[in-house]
Design a protein around this motif. Structure first.
Motif, mmCIF file in Angstrom:
data_model
loop_
_atom_site.group_PDB
_atom_site.id
_atom_site.type_symbol
_atom_site.label_atom_id
_atom_site.label_comp_id
_atom_site.label_asym_id
_atom_site.label_seq_id
_atom_site.Cartn_x
_atom_site.Cartn_y
_atom_site.Cartn_z
ATOM 1 N N LEU A 6 0.841 -1.186 0.000
ATOM 2 C CA LEU A 6 0.000 0.000 0.000
ATOM 3 C C LEU A 6 0.881 1.243 0.000
ATOM 4 N N PHE A 7 0.724 2.065 -1.048
ATOM 5 C CA PHE A 7 1.423 3.339 -1.151
ATOM 6 C C PHE A 7 0.487 4.407 -0.581
ATOM 7 N N THR A 8 0.871 5.003 0.539
ATOM 8 C CA THR A 8 -0.087 5.774 1.323
ATOM 9 C C THR A 8 0.048 7.287 1.212
ATOM 10 N N GLY A 9 1.013 7.798 0.439
ATOM 11 C CA GLY A 9 1.192 9.237 0.439
ATOM 12 C C GLY A 9 1.414 9.736 1.859
ATOM 13 N N ARG A 10 0.660 10.770 2.271
ATOM 14 C CA ARG A 10 0.742 11.254 3.653
ATOM 15 C C ARG A 10 -0.452 10.808 4.487
ATOM 16 N N HIS A 11 -1.243 9.896 3.975
ATOM 17 C CA HIS A 11 -2.363 9.369 4.761
ATOM 18 C C HIS A 11 -1.862 8.585 5.970
ATOM 19 N N LEU A 12 -0.829 7.787 5.786
ATOM 20 C CA LEU A 12 -0.180 7.040 6.867
ATOM 21 C C LEU A 12 1.321 7.238 6.739
ATOM 22 N N LEU A 13 1.962 7.607 7.846
ATOM 23 C CA LEU A 13 3.398 7.858 7.857
ATOM 24 C C LEU A 13 4.043 7.113 9.014
ATOM 25 N N PRO A 14 5.328 6.796 8.920
ATOM 26 C CA PRO A 14 5.995 6.161 10.061
ATOM 27 C C PRO A 14 6.235 7.154 11.185
ATOM 28 N N ASP A 15 6.033 6.701 12.434
ATOM 29 C CA ASP A 15 6.389 7.518 13.585
ATOM 30 C C ASP A 15 7.856 7.260 13.931
#
Length: 275
Positions: free
Chosen positions: A191-200
């Motif tokens: 899944l390529f998420t853009g800025r919808h989900l980012l690593p913390d």
């Protein structure tokens, strides 16, 4: 609008329109829950732009399936975001705009004709006019953000759109009105998420609330929607669109579904935006 579907997604069973996306959050099951960590959009500072043009895209995944995935260096024109190239047998897809320079152009020409440039959200547009003019590729963006591309006639979609037999775009609004993800069936599901989900900072995938977030409750509902559509067997990796420095040398977030399922989305709704 292309309404194509494939085995791992049940999008055809979802009623058209925004109303179908207005589902309620259920109380999480008795699993270990991790709180959401909020970070500014530019919390991972991109490397010196003078050195980025000398760097080649790096392999993210390759060899175990009929496609390869490359990640480009952070792009200062998109606030340090990471763009990707998916090379399938019959189609080549850019996910967001990499920095447009001689090195990028040479690399893309070596990969063969680029068929699609998919924009995950308005922050991934970058130098799109120069890129599209040079590559001659089709551009895809969610319909609510198509107006942001003057001089370009993009393809747009409402809910979902098939780019190939193995890849499909899914509308996941919240970060921005047209925020969307791209799902690739290969490698157990990417899944390529853009800025919808980012690593913390610990490398865990998380939604990120900032002062510029369009609609936070809707973004959380979009996360829940993804959890309902996939399983641990169909979502193995996440390729985030920024903050990749938090991956500590890893090329993608593995065990993606299990990590998403550990998010405490109910608590997340109460998160306050960072300034």
């Amino acid at each position: 609008m292309n309404q194509g579907t494939f085995a791992y997604l049940s999008l055809s069973s979802i009623k058209a329109g925004v109303r179908a996306r207005e589902f309620f959050l259920e109380q999480p099951n008795s699993i270990t829950l991790h709180p959401i960590v909020t970070l500014p959009l530019d919390s991972v500072i991109p490397e010196d732009p003078k050195t980025l043009s000398n760097k080649q895209p790096r392999i993210v995944l390759a060899g175990e399936a009929a496609c390869a995935i490359y990640a480009f260096p952070p792009n200062r024109h998109t606030l340090g975001a990471t763009a990707y190239l998916i090379v399938e047998n019959q189609v080549r897809i850019l996910v967001d705009c990499p920095a447009w320079d001689e090195g990028t152009q040479t690399f893309l020409e070596q990969q063969g004709p680029i068929d699609w440039l998919f924009i995950t959200h308005r922050g991934g547009i970058g130098q799109i006019q120069a890129l599209q003019q040079a590559l001659g590729c089709k551009v895809l963006i969610q319909e609510q953000e198509a107006y942001l591309l003057p001089g370009i006639t993009p393809e747009s979609f409402q809910q979902d759109y098939s780019l190939s037999l193995a890849s499909q775009v899914i509308w996941t609004p919240g970060h921005s009105p047209g925020s969307s993800c791209l799902y690739l069936m290969e490698y157990g599901g990417v899944l390529f998420t853009g800025r919808h989900l980012l690593p913390d900072p610990q490398g865990q995938p998380t939604p990120l609330r900032t002062a510029k977030t369009f609609h936070w409750p809707r973004q959380i509902r979009s996360v829940r929607y993804l959890l309902e559509q996939f399983t641990p067997e169909t979502l193995n990796f996440i390729c985030p669109g920024a903050n990749t420095g938090f991956l500590r040398g890893q090329r993608a977030i593995d065990q993606a579904y299990d990590r998403l399922a550990q998010l405490d989305l109910v608590t997340c709704l109460r998160t306050q935006p960072l300034l």
